[in-house]
Design a protein around this motif. Sequence first.
Motif, mmCIF file in Angstrom:
data_model
loop_
_atom_site.group_PDB
_atom_site.id
_atom_site.type_symbol
_atom_site.label_atom_id
_atom_site.label_comp_id
_atom_site.label_asym_id
_atom_site.label_seq_id
_atom_site.Cartn_x
_atom_site.Cartn_y
_atom_site.Cartn_z
ATOM 1 N N CYS A 258 0.832 -1.210 0.000
ATOM 2 C CA CYS A 258 0.000 0.000 0.000
ATOM 3 C C CYS A 258 0.867 1.261 0.000
ATOM 4 O O CYS A 258 2.062 1.202 -0.253
ATOM 5 N N ASP A 259 0.233 2.392 0.265
ATOM 6 C CA ASP A 259 0.913 3.694 0.310
ATOM 7 C C ASP A 259 1.608 4.006 -1.012
ATOM 8 O O ASP A 259 2.803 4.302 -1.062
ATOM 9 N N ARG A 260 0.841 3.944 -2.083
ATOM 10 C CA ARG A 260 1.340 4.280 -3.415
ATOM 11 C C ARG A 260 0.171 4.737 -4.267
ATOM 12 O O ARG A 260 -0.996 4.484 -3.950
ATOM 13 N N THR A 261 0.473 5.413 -5.359
ATOM 14 C CA THR A 261 -0.546 5.831 -6.324
ATOM 15 C C THR A 261 -0.379 5.029 -7.595
ATOM 16 O O THR A 261 0.712 4.958 -8.167
ATOM 17 N N LYS B 239 -17.703 9.570 -2.525
ATOM 18 C CA LYS B 239 -18.432 8.809 -1.510
ATOM 19 C C LYS B 239 -18.047 7.330 -1.439
ATOM 20 O O LYS B 239 -18.252 6.692 -0.400
ATOM 21 N N SER B 240 -17.527 6.777 -2.497
ATOM 22 C CA SER B 240 -17.286 5.336 -2.527
ATOM 23 C C SER B 240 -16.181 4.916 -1.564
ATOM 24 O O SER B 240 -15.175 5.619 -1.408
ATOM 25 N N ARG B 241 -16.366 3.774 -0.944
ATOM 26 C CA ARG B 241 -15.337 3.168 -0.091
ATOM 27 C C ARG B 241 -14.810 1.944 -0.830
ATOM 28 O O ARG B 241 -15.518 0.950 -0.985
ATOM 29 N N ILE B 242 -13.591 2.047 -1.301
ATOM 30 C CA ILE B 242 -12.985 0.982 -2.093
ATOM 31 C C ILE B 242 -11.876 0.329 -1.278
ATOM 32 O O ILE B 242 -10.959 1.000 -0.808
ATOM 33 N N LEU B 243 -11.967 -0.983 -1.123
ATOM 34 C CA LEU B 243 -10.960 -1.748 -0.395
ATOM 35 C C LEU B 243 -10.417 -2.852 -1.300
ATOM 36 O O LEU B 243 -11.186 -3.556 -1.959
ATOM 37 N N ARG C 286 -6.935 0.774 1.337
ATOM 38 C CA ARG C 286 -8.046 1.618 0.909
ATOM 39 C C ARG C 286 -7.616 2.305 -0.379
ATOM 40 O O ARG C 286 -6.485 2.773 -0.499
ATOM 41 N N ALA C 287 -8.500 2.363 -1.370
ATOM 42 C CA ALA C 287 -8.178 2.984 -2.655
ATOM 43 C C ALA C 287 -9.074 4.197 -2.871
ATOM 44 O O ALA C 287 -10.300 4.062 -2.877
ATOM 45 N N ARG C 288 -8.469 5.349 -3.024
ATOM 46 C CA ARG C 288 -9.235 6.562 -3.324
ATOM 47 C C ARG C 288 -9.222 6.795 -4.832
ATOM 48 O O ARG C 288 -8.163 6.871 -5.458
ATOM 49 N N PHE C 289 -10.408 6.855 -5.404
ATOM 50 C CA PHE C 289 -10.583 6.995 -6.848
ATOM 51 C C PHE C 289 -10.502 8.465 -7.243
ATOM 52 O O PHE C 289 -11.259 9.301 -6.735
ATOM 53 N N VAL C 290 -9.563 8.789 -8.137
ATOM 54 C CA VAL C 290 -9.393 10.174 -8.603
ATOM 55 C C VAL C 290 -9.479 10.182 -10.132
ATOM 56 O O VAL C 290 -8.557 9.747 -10.819
ATOM 57 N N PRO C 291 -10.583 10.656 -10.703
ATOM 58 C CA PRO C 291 -10.692 10.727 -12.164
ATOM 59 C C PRO C 291 -9.807 11.836 -12.716
ATOM 60 O O PRO C 291 -9.763 12.940 -12.175
ATOM 61 N N ILE C 292 -9.105 11.550 -13.789
ATOM 62 C CA ILE C 292 -8.199 12.528 -14.400
ATOM 63 C C ILE C 292 -8.752 13.044 -15.720
ATOM 64 O O ILE C 292 -8.757 14.242 -16.001
ATOM 65 N N GLY C 293 -9.215 12.152 -16.570
ATOM 66 C CA GLY C 293 -9.752 12.548 -17.878
ATOM 67 C C GLY C 293 -10.391 11.362 -18.570
ATOM 68 O O GLY C 293 -10.276 10.221 -18.123
ATOM 69 N N GLY C 294 -11.092 11.659 -19.675
ATOM 70 C CA GLY C 294 -11.736 10.588 -20.427
ATOM 71 C C GLY C 294 -13.081 10.194 -19.857
ATOM 72 O O GLY C 294 -13.454 9.019 -19.902
ATOM 73 N N TYR C 295 -13.829 11.164 -19.340
ATOM 74 C CA TYR C 295 -15.135 10.865 -18.765
ATOM 75 C C TYR C 295 -16.038 12.096 -18.880
ATOM 76 O O TYR C 295 -15.570 13.208 -19.143
ATOM 77 N N LYS C 296 -17.318 11.875 -18.685
ATOM 78 C CA LYS C 296 -18.291 12.957 -18.754
ATOM 79 C C LYS C 296 -18.306 13.707 -17.440
ATOM 80 O O LYS C 296 -18.579 13.132 -16.385
ATOM 81 N N GLY C 297 -17.988 14.970 -17.481
ATOM 82 C CA GLY C 297 -17.963 15.781 -16.273
ATOM 83 C C GLY C 297 -19.318 15.833 -15.594
ATOM 84 O O GLY C 297 -20.344 15.999 -16.250
ATOM 85 N N GLY C 298 -19.318 15.680 -14.269
ATOM 86 C CA GLY C 298 -20.560 15.736 -13.519
ATOM 87 C C GLY C 298 -21.363 14.457 -13.524
ATOM 88 O O GLY C 298 -22.454 14.405 -12.944
ATOM 89 N N HIS C 299 -20.844 13.397 -14.159
ATOM 90 C CA HIS C 299 -21.564 12.129 -14.206
ATOM 91 C C HIS C 299 -21.770 11.599 -12.782
ATOM 92 O O HIS C 299 -20.842 11.566 -11.974
ATOM 93 N N ARG C 300 -22.988 11.162 -12.461
ATOM 94 C CA ARG C 300 -23.322 10.760 -11.097
ATOM 95 C C ARG C 300 -22.445 9.622 -10.593
ATOM 96 O O ARG C 300 -21.994 9.640 -9.447
ATOM 97 N N LYS D 227 -5.309 5.950 -5.353
ATOM 98 C CA LYS D 227 -4.361 6.275 -4.293
ATOM 99 C C LYS D 227 -4.552 5.278 -3.151
ATOM 100 O O LYS D 227 -5.571 5.312 -2.451
ATOM 101 N N LEU D 228 -3.572 4.380 -2.979
ATOM 102 C CA LEU D 228 -3.676 3.320 -1.987
ATOM 103 C C LEU D 228 -3.096 3.755 -0.646
ATOM 104 O O LEU D 228 -2.038 4.384 -0.588
ATOM 105 N N SER D 229 -3.798 3.399 0.422
ATOM 106 C CA SER D 229 -3.301 3.637 1.776
ATOM 107 C C SER D 229 -3.553 2.388 2.612
ATOM 108 O O SER D 229 -4.540 1.673 2.422
ATOM 109 N N TYR D 230 -2.658 2.134 3.547
ATOM 110 C CA TYR D 230 -2.697 0.908 4.333
ATOM 111 C C TYR D 230 -3.895 0.886 5.297
ATOM 112 O O TYR D 230 -4.200 1.886 5.946
ATOM 113 N N VAL D 231 -4.560 -0.280 5.371
ATOM 114 C CA VAL D 231 -5.653 -0.480 6.317
ATOM 115 C C VAL D 231 -5.266 -1.518 7.365
ATOM 116 O O VAL D 231 -5.248 -1.244 8.556
#
Length: 261
Positions: A159-162, A219-223, A197-211, A175-179
Amino acid sequence: MIARTLAALALAGLTTTAGAAESPQSFRADYYVSILGLNIARSSFESTIGARAFSVSGTVASSGIARIFDQTEGTAQVRGNFVDGGAQGNRFLLDYVSGNKKKRTEVAFSRGTVTRAENTPARKPDPKAWVPVKKADLVSVADPLSASLVKASSLRDVCDRTIKVFDGEMRMDLKLSYVETGSTETRGYSGATVTCRARFVPIGGYKGGHRSIEFLKNKSRILISFAPLGTTGVYAPIRVSATTEIGTLVVKARRFEAISQ
């Protein structure tokens, strides 16, 4: 698109080691994907891990209740090399059929930089809402399969890497962090795991504001739980969970084992 990417991150692919194996080792991993406890997909992948090179190939298909609404079958494969920064794919290929529609994604890399990305049929997004992928964002990135292979000296160092991912259309960071460390048992593997734990960060290639994108981002909790691949010094996901707007998506290995040579 998001479900495909999250699933792919868990589909590569068992004793902790500090060094790489002298000769290549092969592995087989079978996964099932569920949401709200209902089986919606299955996959089977084989990987070969060497000191400097790797390959992953396999199949993914909808199953259970999902086949009532959408029958999807596909294959994915990648070959690449290990570098200091992790696994770098040379060519990622995804072919799948969803209903009556055939789709293909091919991404070529040179030392971690995308040199070509083709989607067939080509998508035509609304330029007013689309967040483009910049050229600078396609440097030091990995395809979804290569991104799931983590080279580390121990479980605690996984963990502890992007992880920078490009799936042929969307560019994102995880973005991974140790649990915690723990243990698990499934066919072919019984032993230690590490959960990030993985934090999702969109960079590009998607529709802005998509739910769905906004939910995963804010809001998502990714493990992601990783287990070692034999004596290779490489770790791969054995379980992934991600909360979505309609429930928790789970990708879990029902087989995770070395293949006899």
